[in-house]
Motif scaffolding. Structure first.
Motif, short mmCIF file in Angstrom:
data_model
loop_
_atom_site.label_atom_id
_atom_site.label_comp_id
_atom_site.label_asym_id
_atom_site.label_seq_id
_atom_site.Cartn_x
_atom_site.Cartn_y
_atom_site.Cartn_z
N GLU A 170 -3.92 34.87 43.49
CA GLU A 170 -2.48 34.72 43.48
C GLU A 170 -2.17 33.25 43.72
O GLU A 170 -2.88 32.58 44.46
CB GLU A 170 -1.82 35.57 44.56
CG GLU A 170 -1.82 37.07 44.26
CD GLU A 170 -0.92 37.83 45.22
OE1 GLU A 170 -0.20 37.17 46.00
OE2 GLU A 170 -0.93 39.06 45.17
N ASP A 199 1.35 30.30 43.77
CA ASP A 199 2.78 30.11 43.54
C ASP A 199 2.98 29.23 42.30
O ASP A 199 2.07 28.52 41.87
CB ASP A 199 3.49 29.53 44.77
CG ASP A 199 2.94 28.19 45.21
OD1 ASP A 199 2.73 27.32 44.36
OD2 ASP A 199 2.71 28.02 46.43
N LEU A 200 4.17 29.32 41.76
CA LEU A 200 4.43 28.68 40.47
C LEU A 200 4.21 27.17 40.52
O LEU A 200 3.62 26.59 39.61
CB LEU A 200 5.86 29.02 40.02
CG LEU A 200 6.21 28.78 38.55
CD1 LEU A 200 7.37 29.69 38.14
CD2 LEU A 200 6.59 27.34 38.27
N SER A 238 2.26 25.41 42.40
CA SER A 238 0.83 25.09 42.47
C SER A 238 0.17 25.28 41.12
O SER A 238 -0.69 24.49 40.70
CB SER A 238 0.14 25.95 43.53
OG SER A 238 0.68 25.71 44.81
N VAL A 252 5.05 38.77 38.22
CA VAL A 252 5.85 38.08 39.22
C VAL A 252 6.98 39.02 39.65
O VAL A 252 7.43 39.86 38.85
CB VAL A 252 6.41 36.74 38.66
CG1 VAL A 252 7.35 37.00 37.50
CG2 VAL A 252 7.10 35.93 39.73
N GLU A 282 10.29 27.73 41.96
CA GLU A 282 9.03 26.99 42.09
C GLU A 282 8.03 27.69 43.00
O GLU A 282 6.82 27.47 42.88
CB GLU A 282 9.31 25.59 42.63
CG GLU A 282 10.15 24.72 41.70
CD GLU A 282 9.35 24.22 40.52
OE1 GLU A 282 8.53 23.29 40.70
OE2 GLU A 282 9.54 24.76 39.42
N TYR A 283 8.52 28.53 43.90
CA TYR A 283 7.63 29.16 44.87
C TYR A 283 7.39 30.65 44.59
O TYR A 283 6.83 31.36 45.42
CB TYR A 283 8.18 28.98 46.29
CG TYR A 283 8.31 27.50 46.64
CD1 TYR A 283 7.19 26.75 47.00
CD2 TYR A 283 9.54 26.86 46.53
CE1 TYR A 283 7.31 25.40 47.29
CE2 TYR A 283 9.66 25.50 46.82
CZ TYR A 283 8.53 24.76 47.18
OH TYR A 283 8.64 23.43 47.45
N SER A 284 7.83 31.11 43.43
CA SER A 284 7.55 32.49 43.02
C SER A 284 6.05 32.70 42.96
O SER A 284 5.31 31.86 42.44
CB SER A 284 8.18 32.78 41.66
OG SER A 284 9.58 32.74 41.72
N GLU A 285 5.59 33.85 43.48
CA GLU A 285 4.16 34.15 43.48
C GLU A 285 3.75 34.77 42.15
O GLU A 285 4.31 35.77 41.72
CB GLU A 285 3.81 35.11 44.62
CG GLU A 285 3.85 34.49 46.00
CD GLU A 285 2.72 33.51 46.22
OE1 GLU A 285 1.61 33.73 45.69
OE2 GLU A 285 2.96 32.49 46.90
N ARG A 319 0.80 36.59 39.93
CA ARG A 319 -0.37 37.41 40.23
C ARG A 319 -0.78 38.21 39.00
O ARG A 319 -0.07 38.29 38.04
CB ARG A 319 -0.11 38.36 41.40
CG ARG A 319 1.08 39.28 41.19
CD ARG A 319 1.44 40.02 42.45
NE ARG A 319 2.47 41.03 42.22
CZ ARG A 319 3.77 40.77 42.18
NH1 ARG A 319 4.18 39.53 42.36
NH2 ARG A 319 4.65 41.73 41.94
#
Length: 208
Positions: free
Chosen positions: A161, A163-164, A166, A194, A203-206, A208
């Motif tokens: 997983e 975040d977007l 990264s 997601v 930007e911080y959406s995970e 997976r």
């Protein structure tokens, strides 16, 4: 009340708008914004193959009067099953006239071996889903590059997983607009998951 067997007729009337159903390439009519949002939801649903607006007329009798009921949508699922969908605001579910139509629809579908379901804003517009779909659906208006799609999937396969933001840093060689176009395409096609309900894409959406 009875539902006589008779030939299905299409309803002829004006429509408020049309929405692209990308799965089939057709433009689907809608009579309310809630119906429009259902079309978007159905297009995103992996189980839906085809969608048609008000494709049939069901004749029924009530208090000696001959009445007609036009369900909102006919859905053909990928498993071959047929679903008739009625779209109604939640506050109108208990309206006696609607309750009669729901029962007419259920009986009609039972006779044909179809499914019948009523959708309200609770199923169609949970959380941030429709706002996110509005963003994701834009990718269908642009051409994607298979090479970039494969690159993103290859890079994503190296993560569990992430975040977007990264993931964006991992793919920094790709121009910004191309990165987001292709990432959104992969999310829309369910190849990258997601949470689209609990928060707006950010930007911080995970992923997976």
């Amino acid at each position: 009340m009875y539902i006589p067997a008779r030939k299905i007729k299409a309803k002829v009337k004006g429509y408020r708008g049309k929405e692209p159903f990308f799965s089939s390439g057709l433009m689907i009519h809608w009579d309310s914004f809630l119906e429009r949002d259902y079309i978007r939801l159905a297009d995103f649903d992996q189980d839906v193959h085809e969608l048609y607006h008000q494709p049939l007329c069901i004749h029924y009798m009530q208090n000696g009067k001959r009445l007609r009921y036009f369900p909102d949508f006919k859905v053909i699922l990928k498993n071959g099953k047929t679903l008739i969908v009625e779209v109604k605001p939640f506050e109108l579910l208990d309206d006696p006239k609607n309750q009669i139509k729901f029962e007419v629809g259920r009986r009609y579908c039972e006779e044909k071996g179809w499914l019948y379901q009523v959708f309200t804003e609770r199923e169609i517009r949970p959380g941030e889903l429709q706002q996110n779909l509005s963003i994701l659906r834009r990718v269908k208006l642009h051409r994607t590059d298979p090479v970039i799609l494969k690159f993103l999937l290859d890079e994503f396969s190296k993560c569990d997983e992430i975040d977007l933001i990264s993931f964006r840093n991992r793919c920094s060689d790709i121009e910004d607009h191309l990165f987001y176009l292709h990432l959104h395409s992969l999310v829309y096609e369910h190849m990258i998951k997601v949470d689209l309900v609990d928060e707006k894409l950010n930007e911080y959406s995970e992923l997976r």
